[in-house]
Design an enzyme around this catalytic site. Structure first.
Site, short mmCIF file in Angstrom:
data_model
loop_
_atom_site.label_atom_id
_atom_site.label_comp_id
_atom_site.label_asym_id
_atom_site.label_seq_id
_atom_site.Cartn_x
_atom_site.Cartn_y
_atom_site.Cartn_z
N ARG A 1 0.83 -1.21 0.00
CA ARG A 1 0.00 0.00 0.00
C ARG A 1 0.86 1.26 0.00
NH1 ARG A 1 -1.11 4.23 -0.29
NH2 ARG A 1 -2.96 5.41 0.31
N PRO B 1 -0.78 4.53 7.89
CA PRO B 1 -0.64 3.43 6.94
C PRO B 1 -1.83 2.49 7.09
CG PRO B 1 0.92 3.18 8.75
CD PRO B 1 0.25 4.52 8.93
N HIS B 2 -2.27 1.92 5.97
CA HIS B 2 -3.44 1.06 6.01
C HIS B 2 -3.40 0.08 4.85
CE1 HIS B 2 -4.31 4.63 3.61
NE2 HIS B 2 -5.06 3.84 2.85
N ALA B 3 -4.09 -1.03 5.04
CA ALA B 3 -4.12 -2.05 4.00
C ALA B 3 -5.33 -2.95 4.21
CB ALA B 3 -2.83 -2.88 4.04
#
Length: 154
Positions: free
Chosen positions: A50, A65-67
């Site tokens: 990501r 941050p992310h996914a």
């Protein structure tokens, strides 16, 4: 959806040894495995993938941050307060010391976006960030993040 619904107390930590995003994501993945039973390698790879699409530094020392990840049942968060800020390619160029990572089910869709929006609103609040930066204990960090954040409609 409130942050307290996404973030276990045990998933809040101060972390001082990361010297790169890669190392930080590895530590976040290990914490997600420990607290939520997620596969650390999959979490790490999803966060890295990501991040390659575009930096998740929001500015003012904050990153989200992310996914999305197959096999994850609920949206989960890991919060890290860094002792030594890291470069996160934020638009304002400032290094990051507050990191809220979100891991969502692959098919989370709108729920993932709502969770990300909730985290983003909380961490754009200068008062919340100031409180987080002044906290030294895990429980205090969690309490600040779990407070209802007052938002105004745009």
């Amino acid at each position: 959806m409130e942050i307290r619904d996404l973030l276990a107390l045990e998933a809040v930590c101060r972390q001082s040894r990361a010297s790169s995003k890669k190392q930080l994501f590895n530590d976040i993945a290990a914490k997600a495995a420990e607290v939520y039973g997620l596969d650390p390698r999959s979490v790490f790879e999803a966060l890295m993938d990501r991040e390659k699409l575009g930096g998740t530094g929001m500015g003012r020392g904050v990153a989200a941050p992310h996914a999305r990840l197959a096999g994850v049942e609920d949206i989960r968060g890991v919060f890290v307060k860094l002792d030594k800020p890291l470069d996160f390619d934020a638009a304002d160029g400032l290094p990051v010391d507050l990191v809220f990572a979100l891991i969502a089910p692959e098919d989370a869709g709108a729920d993932h976006l709502r969770a990300l929006a909730r985290v983003s609103r909380a961490l754009r609040d200068g008062g919340v960030c100031a409180k987080l930066r002044s906290c030294t204990e895990q429980s205090a960090l969690h309490a600040v993040l779990s407070e209802k954040v007052q938002t105004r409609a745009a």
